[in-house]
Design a protein around this motif. Structure first.
Motif, PDB file in Angstrom:
ATOM      1  N   LEU A 203       2.563  -7.614  -4.897  1.00  0.00           N
ATOM      2  CA  LEU A 203       3.426  -6.934  -3.935  1.00  0.00           C
ATOM      3  C   LEU A 203       3.654  -5.476  -4.338  1.00  0.00           C
ATOM      4  O   LEU A 203       4.073  -4.664  -3.517  1.00  0.00           O
ATOM      5  N   PHE A 204       3.376  -5.146  -5.603  1.00  0.00           N
ATOM      6  CA  PHE A 204       3.583  -3.790  -6.082  1.00  0.00           C
ATOM      7  C   PHE A 204       2.405  -2.899  -5.699  1.00  0.00           C
ATOM      8  O   PHE A 204       1.253  -3.344  -5.692  1.00  0.00           O
TER       9      PHE A 204
ATOM     10  N   MET B  49       0.812  -1.217   0.000  1.00  0.00           N
ATOM     11  CA  MET B  49       0.000   0.000   0.000  1.00  0.00           C
ATOM     12  C   MET B  49       0.844   1.266   0.000  1.00  0.00           C
ATOM     13  O   MET B  49       0.332   2.371  -0.154  1.00  0.00           O
ATOM     14  N   TYR B  50       2.156   1.119   0.168  1.00  0.00           N
ATOM     15  CA  TYR B  50       3.028   2.289   0.248  1.00  0.00           C
ATOM     16  C   TYR B  50       3.601   2.642  -1.123  1.00  0.00           C
ATOM     17  O   TYR B  50       4.450   1.918  -1.644  1.00  0.00           O
ATOM     18  N   GLU B  51       3.129   3.755  -1.667  1.00  0.00           N
ATOM     19  CA  GLU B  51       3.728   4.251  -2.906  1.00  0.00           C
ATOM     20  C   GLU B  51       5.022   5.002  -2.577  1.00  0.00           C
ATOM     21  O   GLU B  51       6.053   4.786  -3.199  1.00  0.00           O
TER      22      GLU B  51
ATOM     23  N   ILE C 120       3.279   1.439  16.678  1.00  0.00           N
ATOM     24  CA  ILE C 120       2.720   1.736  15.364  1.00  0.00           C
ATOM     25  C   ILE C 120       1.199   1.639  15.431  1.00  0.00           C
ATOM     26  O   ILE C 120       0.648   0.576  15.728  1.00  0.00           O
ATOM     27  N   VAL C 121       0.532   2.752  15.169  1.00  0.00           N
ATOM     28  CA  VAL C 121      -0.918   2.829  15.289  1.00  0.00           C
ATOM     29  C   VAL C 121      -1.503   3.357  13.986  1.00  0.00           C
ATOM     30  O   VAL C 121      -0.934   4.248  13.360  1.00  0.00           O
ATOM     31  N   GLY C 122      -2.631   2.811  13.603  1.00  0.00           N
ATOM     32  CA  GLY C 122      -3.325   3.298  12.411  1.00  0.00           C
ATOM     33  C   GLY C 122      -4.603   2.513  12.225  1.00  0.00           C
ATOM     34  O   GLY C 122      -4.813   1.474  12.861  1.00  0.00           O
ATOM     35  N   ASP C 123      -5.454   3.010  11.338  1.00  0.00           N
ATOM     36  CA  ASP C 123      -6.708   2.331  11.063  1.00  0.00           C
ATOM     37  C   ASP C 123      -6.435   1.023  10.335  1.00  0.00           C
ATOM     38  O   ASP C 123      -5.317   0.756   9.888  1.00  0.00           O
ATOM     39  N   ASN C 124      -7.463   0.178  10.201  1.00  0.00           N
ATOM     40  CA  ASN C 124      -7.309  -1.056   9.437  1.00  0.00           C
ATOM     41  C   ASN C 124      -6.876  -0.728   8.014  1.00  0.00           C
ATOM     42  O   ASN C 124      -7.331   0.247   7.412  1.00  0.00           O
ATOM     43  N   ASP C 125      -6.010  -1.567   7.476  1.00  0.00           N
ATOM     44  CA  ASP C 125      -5.510  -1.411   6.103  1.00  0.00           C
ATOM     45  C   ASP C 125      -4.731  -0.123   5.892  1.00  0.00           C
ATOM     46  O   ASP C 125      -4.662   0.391   4.777  1.00  0.00           O
ATOM     47  N   CYS C 126      -4.138   0.418   6.962  1.00  0.00           N
ATOM     48  CA  CYS C 126      -3.336   1.633   6.798  1.00  0.00           C
ATOM     49  C   CYS C 126      -1.863   1.292   6.614  1.00  0.00           C
ATOM     50  O   CYS C 126      -1.067   2.167   6.295  1.00  0.00           O
ATOM     51  N   GLY C 127      -1.484   0.033   6.818  1.00  0.00           N
ATOM     52  CA  GLY C 127      -0.105  -0.364   6.553  1.00  0.00           C
ATOM     53  C   GLY C 127       0.735  -0.706   7.760  1.00  0.00           C
ATOM     54  O   GLY C 127       1.958  -0.806   7.659  1.00  0.00           O
ATOM     55  N   LYS C 128       0.121  -0.923   8.936  1.00  0.00           N
ATOM     56  CA  LYS C 128       0.911  -1.278  10.121  1.00  0.00           C
ATOM     57  C   LYS C 128       1.666  -2.584   9.912  1.00  0.00           C
ATOM     58  O   LYS C 128       2.869  -2.667  10.143  1.00  0.00           O
TER      59      LYS C 128
ATOM     60  N   ALA D 231      -0.772   6.394   4.805  1.00  0.00           N
ATOM     61  CA  ALA D 231      -0.266   5.784   3.580  1.00  0.00           C
ATOM     62  C   ALA D 231       1.001   6.464   3.079  1.00  0.00           C
ATOM     63  O   ALA D 231       1.675   5.945   2.192  1.00  0.00           O
ATOM     64  N   VAL D 232       1.351   7.610   3.661  1.00  0.00           N
ATOM     65  CA  VAL D 232       2.490   8.373   3.169  1.00  0.00           C
ATOM     66  C   VAL D 232       3.632   8.440   4.178  1.00  0.00           C
ATOM     67  O   VAL D 232       4.792   8.327   3.822  1.00  0.00           O
TER      68      VAL D 232
END
Length: 536
Positions: free
Chosen positions: A63-64, A12-14, A27-35, A344-345
């Motif tokens: 994976l891309f 998910m990380y561009e 590391i904290v974040g919403d679901n599907d944020c990339g933790k 995501a950034v």
């Protein structure tokens, strides 16, 4: 120690950039944020492996990063000649004790720094095959990973091996483990690694002696005698039943851990996960420089979580630790100042919070710190009755509760609101405070929050008329007596008496619940509607 991680086009990380501290990083974040992706990327860069296999063996178009993939395909199908996207994970390491072979400018910052890199890029050896592949762009739907290669490099640009890296990583994720033959392979591995060679030999010898005991059992002797009596019917050779000891490590797959005489597979999921994490910590904390722990709170009660968090604190010591969590308890106890909010950034540190606010949340672990961090926007209210009324007001406007739009309503009291606003100000979150005027002019009532309202996302909403100091009085002023009697199922002849009843501490929540559940239309005070508008 990892000083910084930069990720390009991985999952998910561009483009992602995060600086890490030497101790605990939560590391904290919403679901599907990339933790999980972040922990996976760190492990991948330090081991060259994904899911226990070399990355080259696990390479997949999925994976891309999806946006990078889509941009590449659209450009290709538009008749352009785009460069195929590359996956790059750069880990910048501490200068101390880093071999010269890892230092160089071969990183996304182009700086002369020590570090390691995973790079997934087109393989020049397949340039002809790739050129033939893109001759029909309309048929290209995914990245052609068959024509890619994986490079594991130091920032010097030279290839490296596991032994080249002065830092080792251990990823602990109890929830992704599958049970196998009573005990799962992961737990067996931990136990096996904990045994000395002499202990393993003794276990093997003790297990092998079971064959003699099994065969000497009177019941087994009788069965084997009966089988021998039918020798000619089955086979010409002696046919008996016994334990298979043909493999040297038979005991490793046959022995099952027990807790209080219960096989491991039959104890609760919470106890299983806690045991796995503690066993992993006990073994790996001495071997690994960097510990990656995935959501340790899963299936755990408050008391078990308390024990686990205490053990993490005790055993990790001076190790660098990355913990991905959704638990406010884990967050508060391991230190709010160690929080990294992942988007995501980038990752945003919360270390700049006032020390008193960090201390406040650590002491009051029951406060749901993560709610304000993970919500799209937040409404802070002063009590349970305000919480119910604000939710009803939102439902009247939008035909659904605020949480369905990602907007949380949090009940806080007194100075606690400021603690949440400290977080909101630092992370640039949208928060609307709904508060009573307490008989003061609106500007005077807002004054206690003035240090926060300079932030664009924070607003304070107060009833305009000081003659109506509380929520109940504001509702009374906005509605007629018949409406209120209908909602509360009362028959007061005076609005003042009804409002007095509503404002009585013994009745406040009961009345608010009646308003929340009632189908009767009600007019909400202006300041509540303004607060709802502020978080849209």
């Amino acid at each position: 120690m990892i000083k910084r991680i930069i990720i390009q086009n991985y999952r998910m990380y561009e483009k992602f950039d995060l600086e890490l501290t030497s101790g605990v990083n939560i590391i904290v974040g919403d679901n599907d944020c990339g933790k999980s992706t972040l922990l996976e990327a760190v492990s991948l860069a330090l081991t060259g492996r994904l899911h226990g296999r070399l990355l080259a063996q696990e390479l997949s178009p999925y994976l891309f990063n999806e946006r990078a993939t889509r941009a590449y395909i659209e450009a290709l199908q538009a008749g352009m000649a785009p460069q195929p996207p590359e996956i790059i994970i750069d880990l910048f390491l501490d200068d101390a004790k880093v071999p010269a072979a890892l230092r160089g400018t071969n990183n996304l910052l182009a700086e002369d720094r020590p570090g390691v890199r995973i790079r997934v890029a087109p393989n020049p050896d397949f340039s002809l095959e790739y050129a033939d592949f893109i001759k029909e762009p309309a048929k290209v739907n995914l990245i052609p990973t068959e024509y890619y290669t994986v490079d594991w490099l130091g920032f010097s640009g030279n290839g490296i091996t596991f032994r080249s890296i002065p830092a080792t990583a251990s990823l602990i994720d109890a929830t992704s483990i599958r049970l196998q033959s009573g005990a799962d392979y992961y737990l067996q591995g931990i136990i096996n690694e904990s045994l000395e060679v002499r202990e393993r030999v003794e276990l093997s010898r003790a297990y092998r002696s079971l064959r003699e005991q099994f065969s000497a059992n009177p019941s087994v002797e009788l069965i084997n005698a009966n089988l021998g009596g039918n020798q000619g019917d089955i086979t010409d050779r002696e046919f008996t039943l016994s334990i298979d000891l043909s493999q040297k490590s038979t005991w490793e797959s046959s022995l099952v851990p027990h807790l209080d005489n219960l096989p491991f597979a039959y104890i609760g999921k919470g106890e299983q996960n806690c045991l796995k994490i503690l066993l992993a910590l006990k073994k790996k904390v001495t071997d690994a420089h960097i510990l990656l722990i995935e959501e340790p709170e899963n299936h755990l009660s408050y008391s078990r979580m308390n024990r686990l968090v205490r053990k993490i604190i005790e055993q990790c010591g001076d190790k660098q630790v990355l913990v991905a969590t959704h638990s406010s308890y884990v967050l508060n106890k391991l230190g709010l100042d160690n929080l990294v909010l992942v988007s995501a950034v980038r990752g945003i540190r919360i270390a700049d919070l006032p020390a008193s606010t960090v201390d406040y949340f650590q002491k009051l672990s029951g406060y749901d710190t993560l709610r304000v961090i993970l919500s799209k926007a937040t409404l802070l209210v002063e009590g349970p009755s305000d919480e119910l009324v604000v939710q009803r007001a939102y439902a009247d406007r939008h035909d659904c509760l605020p949480i369905e739009h990602g907007i949380d309503v949090i009940n806080v009291r007194g100075l606690a609101a400021k603690r949440f606003l400290d977080i909101a100000r630092l992370l640039e979150l949208r928060v609307a405070v709904v508060t009573d005027n307490d008989g003061k002019e609106p500007d005077k009532a807002r004054e206690r929050f003035k240090e926060y309202t300079t932030s664009a996302g924070i607003t304070v909403h107060v009833g305009e008329d000081p003659a109506y100091p509380s929520l109940e009085q504001q509702i009374g002023a906005a509605n007629d007596l018949n409406t209120l009697n209908s909602i509360l199922k009362k028959s007061y002849s005076s609005k003042d008496e009804l409002v007095e009843y509503m404002a009585n501490p013994d009745n406040k929540t009961t009345c608010a619940l009646a308003i929340f559940e009632s189908k009767t239309p009600i007019t909400m005070p202006k300041y509540i509607n303004e607060a709802i508008d502020a978080v849209q």
